[in-house]
Design an enzyme around this catalytic site. Structure first.
Site, PDB file in Angstrom:
ATOM      1  N   ILE A 147      32.591   6.317 -51.178  1.00 28.13           N
ATOM      2  CA  ILE A 147      33.323   5.967 -49.957  1.00 28.13           C
ATOM      3  C   ILE A 147      34.567   5.144 -50.262  1.00 28.13           C
ATOM      4  CG2 ILE A 147      31.166   5.992 -48.638  1.00 28.13           C
ATOM      5  CD1 ILE A 147      31.611   2.925 -48.234  1.00 28.13           C
ATOM      6  N   CYS A 166      34.255  12.116 -48.467  1.00 29.31           N
ATOM      7  CA  CYS A 166      33.563  11.308 -47.463  1.00 29.31           C
ATOM      8  C   CYS A 166      34.441  11.007 -46.248  1.00 29.31           C
ATOM      9  CB  CYS A 166      33.060  10.014 -48.093  1.00 29.31           C
ATOM     10  SG  CYS A 166      31.743  10.264 -49.308  1.00 29.31           S
ATOM     11  N   ASP A 204      33.008  -3.988 -54.098  1.00 28.29           N
ATOM     12  CA  ASP A 204      34.439  -4.154 -53.831  1.00 28.29           C
ATOM     13  C   ASP A 204      34.735  -4.954 -52.568  1.00 28.29           C
ATOM     14  OD1 ASP A 204      33.938  -2.274 -51.735  1.00 28.29           O
ATOM     15  OD2 ASP A 204      34.396  -0.615 -53.099  1.00 28.29           O
ATOM     16  N   SER A 215      25.287   9.155 -55.430  1.00 27.20           N
ATOM     17  CA  SER A 215      24.535  10.181 -56.149  1.00 27.20           C
ATOM     18  C   SER A 215      23.031   9.981 -56.018  1.00 27.20           C
ATOM     19  CB  SER A 215      24.918  10.161 -57.634  1.00 27.20           C
ATOM     20  OG  SER A 215      24.606   8.897 -58.204  1.00 27.20           O
ATOM     21  N   HIS A 222      23.860  -4.375 -54.915  1.00 31.23           N
ATOM     22  CA  HIS A 222      24.258  -4.660 -56.293  1.00 31.23           C
ATOM     23  C   HIS A 222      25.174  -5.874 -56.372  1.00 31.23           C
ATOM     24  CE1 HIS A 222      23.269  -0.267 -57.597  1.00 31.23           C
ATOM     25  NE2 HIS A 222      22.207  -1.009 -57.386  1.00 31.23           N
TER      26      HIS A 222
END
Length: 352
Positions: free
Chosen positions: A50, A287, A133, A226, A150
């Site tokens: 994304i 996406c 990010d 994935s 994460h």
């Protein structure tokens, strides 16, 4: 006993045909479901896909993925850049990479703002993200809306277990862009952004939210991942069997052998193509285009495009004026050690 009873029941039902949850297994069917009274709580599971249109590379794409472009850092192997043991001895490669990928240099994508629309319309139960990010935050999702599986660049901590001094985004940014290895002001140990490295614990919030959220979800929206990294990938199996699941991705993901998955307690994975498919839909492509297509079917396309345009203009204006993000200017503070019930990452886990 409950496990055996459930296992026996599921085994007997493997061959039975379940009633479809959507009037058709297409994006149009998902849109009509979202417009019905049955869809009130949406969980989004998102990965690197994304953010690629924002200019941030994913990890696995041939030639353009992050792991295929780390030669200049002279690593023993690509994954070492996210291994905590390697980082403590050789932090320079990670911080050099962090300068290239640092939050604030990129704008949220259409996907991020589609999730913002879900929030604004009262439909977003939670966004579980593998990304580090912070673009979800920049797009307007708040702490309560997010599970950053994460970790995040948003805060950083001293790696010393006896110190754990916390530093804000602005402090870390100044160090990284000055090409100074961040050291703790209290004990001179390394300071690391709160992203999950190999061998580190996942945030306790991941597990606490998972236990409650997936009991009440009405739609699972999976985008840009994935579904290869555990335990994040197993989240698709946590949704009740009565919950539709939509995948928006370049390729199909999350498919697995139903019997093996059931035995391992990880559900049956996605089923897009078999005659027994009854709740899973795959929209394959970029996406952003998938979100635009869904927004158009929902009657939200202009609203989404206007939101993206307005928010990007605001980001540009703030950048030009040198306006800092007020949420990044907090003072450093102490934090307790991680909770004992946090799970360790497996060898396959990595920021995504």
């Amino acid at each position: 006993m409950d496990f055996l009873r459930n296992l026996f029941s599921q085994t007997l039902s493997l061959g039975s045909q379940k009633e479809r949850l959507l009037d058709e297994l297409t994006l149009e069917g998902v849109a009509r479901y979202m417009q019905s009274e049955r869809c009130r709580r949406v969980i989004c599971l998102v990965g690197a896909g994304i953010s690629t249109s924002a200019g941030i590379p994913d990890f696995r794409s041939p030639s353009t993925g992050l792991y295929d472009n780390l030669e200049k850092y002279h690593l023993p192997y690509p994954e070492a850049i996210f291994e905590i043991s390697y980082f403590k001895k050789h932090p320079e490669p990670f911080f050099a990479l962090a300068k290239e990928l640092y939050p604030g240099q990129f704008k949220p994508t259409i996907c991020h703002y589609f999730m913002r629309l879900l929030k604004d319309k009262g439909l977003l139960l939670r966004c579980y993200t593998q990304n580090i990010d912070t673009l979800e935050r920049i797009a307007g999702l708040e702490q309560e809306d997010l599970v950053e599986a994460h970790g995040t660049f948003y805060t950083s901590h001293c790696v010393s277990a006896s110190c754990r001094h916390e530093y804000p985004l602005s402090w870390m940014k100044e160090k990284i862009f000055s090409e100074v290895t961040p050291k703790c002001e209290d004990c001179q140990s390394l300071v690391k952004p709160d992203i999950v490295f190999f061998g580190e614990s996942l945030p306790a919030r991941f597990f606490s939210c998972m236990q409650s959220d997936f009991l009440k979800v009405d739609l699972l929206l999976v985008m840009g991942t994935s579904l290869q990294v555990q335990p994040f990938a197993s989240l698709i199996s946590k949704a009740p069997l009565s919950t539709p699941r939509l995948l928006i991705n370049k390729e199909k993901a999350g498919q697995s052998d139903p019997f093996l998955g059931m035995i391992m307690g990880l559900g049956g994975g996605m089923d897009f193509d078999s005659k027994k498919a009854y709740r899973d839909v795959a929209w394959l492509g970029e996406c952003d285009q998938g979100c635009l297509a869904l927004a158009e079917l929902l009657g939200w396309k202009k609203e989404l495009e206007d939101l993206v345009r307005r928010e990007h203009a605001s980001i540009d204006a703030q950048s030009g004026a040198g306006v800092p993000n007020p949420s990044t200017s907090a003072s450093p503070k102490k934090s307790p050690p991680p909770a004992k019930d946090e799970a360790r990452t497996t060898e396959r886990e990595k920021p995504q």
